[in-house]
Write a protein that holds these residues in place. Sequence first.
Motif, PDB file in Angstrom:
ATOM      1  N   LEU A   7      11.593  64.543 -35.820  1.00 52.04           N
ATOM      2  CA  LEU A   7      11.451  63.662 -34.675  1.00 52.04           C
ATOM      3  C   LEU A   7      12.175  64.321 -33.505  1.00 52.04           C
ATOM      4  O   LEU A   7      13.385  64.516 -33.565  1.00 52.04           O
ATOM      5  CB  LEU A   7      12.057  62.293 -34.971  1.00 52.04           C
ATOM      6  N   ILE A   8      11.422  64.685 -32.479  1.00 51.77           N
ATOM      7  CA  ILE A   8      12.004  65.307 -31.293  1.00 51.77           C
ATOM      8  C   ILE A   8      11.929  64.284 -30.171  1.00 51.77           C
ATOM      9  O   ILE A   8      10.853  63.798 -29.824  1.00 51.77           O
ATOM     10  CB  ILE A   8      11.240  66.593 -30.909  1.00 51.77           C
ATOM     11  N   HIS A   9      13.092  63.963 -29.605  1.00 52.88           N
ATOM     12  CA  HIS A   9      13.164  62.885 -28.617  1.00 52.88           C
ATOM     13  C   HIS A   9      13.993  63.332 -27.421  1.00 52.88           C
ATOM     14  O   HIS A   9      15.066  63.915 -27.590  1.00 52.88           O
ATOM     15  CB  HIS A   9      13.796  61.664 -29.285  1.00 52.88           C
ATOM     16  N   THR A  10      13.509  63.048 -26.218  1.00 52.87           N
ATOM     17  CA  THR A  10      14.211  63.485 -25.009  1.00 52.87           C
ATOM     18  C   THR A  10      15.508  62.729 -24.765  1.00 52.87           C
ATOM     19  O   THR A  10      16.400  63.237 -24.098  1.00 52.87           O
ATOM     20  CB  THR A  10      13.313  63.333 -23.769  1.00 52.87           C
ATOM     21  N   GLY A  11      15.610  61.515 -25.290  1.00 56.20           N
ATOM     22  CA  GLY A  11      16.813  60.719 -25.079  1.00 56.20           C
ATOM     23  C   GLY A  11      17.976  61.194 -25.925  1.00 56.20           C
ATOM     24  O   GLY A  11      17.814  61.967 -26.865  1.00 56.20           O
ATOM     25  N   GLU A  12      19.146  60.697 -25.586  1.00 55.47           N
ATOM     26  CA  GLU A  12      20.347  61.047 -26.345  1.00 55.47           C
ATOM     27  C   GLU A  12      20.539  60.126 -27.545  1.00 55.47           C
ATOM     28  O   GLU A  12      21.455  60.302 -28.330  1.00 55.47           O
ATOM     29  CB  GLU A  12      21.580  61.024 -25.444  1.00 55.47           C
ATOM     30  N   THR A  13      19.671  59.124 -27.672  1.00 57.78           N
ATOM     31  CA  THR A  13      19.650  58.242 -28.826  1.00 57.78           C
ATOM     32  C   THR A  13      18.221  57.742 -28.994  1.00 57.78           C
ATOM     33  O   THR A  13      17.409  57.906 -28.101  1.00 57.78           O
ATOM     34  CB  THR A  13      20.634  57.053 -28.678  1.00 57.78           C
ATOM     35  N   VAL A  14      17.919  57.160 -30.121  1.00 59.61           N
ATOM     36  CA  VAL A  14      16.606  56.552 -30.302  1.00 59.61           C
ATOM     37  C   VAL A  14      16.607  55.202 -29.601  1.00 59.61           C
ATOM     38  O   VAL A  14      17.663  54.623 -29.341  1.00 59.61           O
ATOM     39  CB  VAL A  14      16.233  56.402 -31.792  1.00 59.61           C
ATOM     40  N   LEU A  15      15.442  54.691 -29.285  1.00 59.81           N
ATOM     41  CA  LEU A  15      15.292  53.386 -28.632  1.00 59.81           C
ATOM     42  C   LEU A  15      16.030  53.321 -27.305  1.00 59.81           C
ATOM     43  O   LEU A  15      16.487  52.257 -26.889  1.00 59.81           O
ATOM     44  CB  LEU A  15      15.781  52.264 -29.571  1.00 59.81           C
ATOM     45  N   ASN A  16      16.143  54.453 -26.626  1.00 59.89           N
ATOM     46  CA  ASN A  16      16.950  54.490 -25.409  1.00 59.89           C
ATOM     47  C   ASN A  16      16.379  53.667 -24.263  1.00 59.89           C
ATOM     48  O   ASN A  16      17.118  53.227 -23.410  1.00 59.89           O
ATOM     49  CB  ASN A  16      17.210  55.929 -24.963  1.00 59.89           C
ATOM     50  N   LYS A  23      25.067  49.367 -30.619  1.00 64.13           N
ATOM     51  CA  LYS A  23      25.312  49.264 -32.058  1.00 64.13           C
ATOM     52  C   LYS A  23      23.992  49.312 -32.828  1.00 64.13           C
ATOM     53  O   LYS A  23      23.873  50.006 -33.839  1.00 64.13           O
ATOM     54  CB  LYS A  23      26.074  47.979 -32.357  1.00 64.13           C
ATOM     55  N   MET A  24      22.970  48.595 -32.340  1.00 67.74           N
ATOM     56  CA  MET A  24      21.663  48.583 -32.998  1.00 67.74           C
ATOM     57  C   MET A  24      21.014  49.974 -32.906  1.00 67.74           C
ATOM     58  O   MET A  24      20.433  50.458 -33.870  1.00 67.74           O
ATOM     59  CB  MET A  24      20.752  47.536 -32.376  1.00 67.74           C
ATOM     60  N   THR A  28      20.050  52.257 -36.117  1.00 69.57           N
ATOM     61  CA  THR A  28      18.678  52.729 -36.291  1.00 69.57           C
ATOM     62  C   THR A  28      18.662  54.240 -36.450  1.00 69.57           C
ATOM     63  O   THR A  28      17.998  54.775 -37.350  1.00 69.57           O
ATOM     64  CB  THR A  28      17.801  52.302 -35.106  1.00 69.57           C
ATOM     65  N   LEU A  29      19.396  54.938 -35.603  1.00 64.29           N
ATOM     66  CA  LEU A  29      19.464  56.392 -35.701  1.00 64.29           C
ATOM     67  C   LEU A  29      20.033  56.810 -37.052  1.00 64.29           C
ATOM     68  O   LEU A  29      19.487  57.702 -37.713  1.00 64.29           O
ATOM     69  CB  LEU A  29      20.307  56.972 -34.564  1.00 64.29           C
ATOM     70  N   ALA A  30      21.099  56.173 -37.484  1.00 60.88           N
ATOM     71  CA  ALA A  30      21.707  56.511 -38.779  1.00 60.88           C
ATOM     72  C   ALA A  30      20.722  56.273 -39.919  1.00 60.88           C
ATOM     73  O   ALA A  30      20.641  57.078 -40.853  1.00 60.88           O
ATOM     74  CB  ALA A  30      22.985  55.697 -38.990  1.00 60.88           C
ATOM     75  N   ALA A  31      19.958  55.186 -39.849  1.00 61.83           N
ATOM     76  CA  ALA A  31      18.985  54.885 -40.904  1.00 61.83           C
ATOM     77  C   ALA A  31      17.879  55.936 -40.944  1.00 61.83           C
ATOM     78  O   ALA A  31      17.469  56.373 -42.028  1.00 61.83           O
ATOM     79  CB  ALA A  31      18.391  53.495 -40.689  1.00 61.83           C
ATOM     80  N   VAL A  32      17.410  56.354 -39.789  1.00 58.86           N
ATOM     81  CA  VAL A  32      16.361  57.383 -39.740  1.00 58.86           C
ATOM     82  C   VAL A  32      16.914  58.713 -40.256  1.00 58.86           C
ATOM     83  O   VAL A  32      16.265  59.404 -41.042  1.00 58.86           O
ATOM     84  CB  VAL A  32      15.793  57.530 -38.311  1.00 58.86           C
TER      85      VAL A  32
END
Length: 124
Positions: A7-16, A23-24, A28-32
């Motif tokens: 998964l390549i994402h431009t943001g510094e976290t998922v769901l940015n 916290k969510m 989510t990032l830890a789970a992925v």
Amino acid sequence: SKKNITLIHTGETVLNNTALGDKMKAKTLAAVQALPNVKVMLGERVEFSELQSEIKESSVSYVEGKRELTTSKGNKVGTDLVFFCTGTKTNTKSFKDNLPVDEEGRIKVNEHLQIEGCKTAFAL
């Protein structure tokens, strides 16, 4: 055989680009990242210009075939299937008249992903 997923994402976290709390997003990032055969690369993008002529359209956009992609940070990623998950527009036909939506057409949820005004309904 098992496939590896990157998964390549431009943001510094998922769901940015969401109203979800930090916290969510971290959970989510830890789970992925805990999933087997999944690698997450944040703060990077892939230049797709060389793939434009090969994009196949269906309900999703994708390109098949073995290739090596280069990220904006110079990292190389070997692929045999690329899904484009950028700039998506929410398909609101099934819920826009029955559920609360924001200005972009996404279902409004709280920090627990509960649909606004509903105690027992959730949306992802």
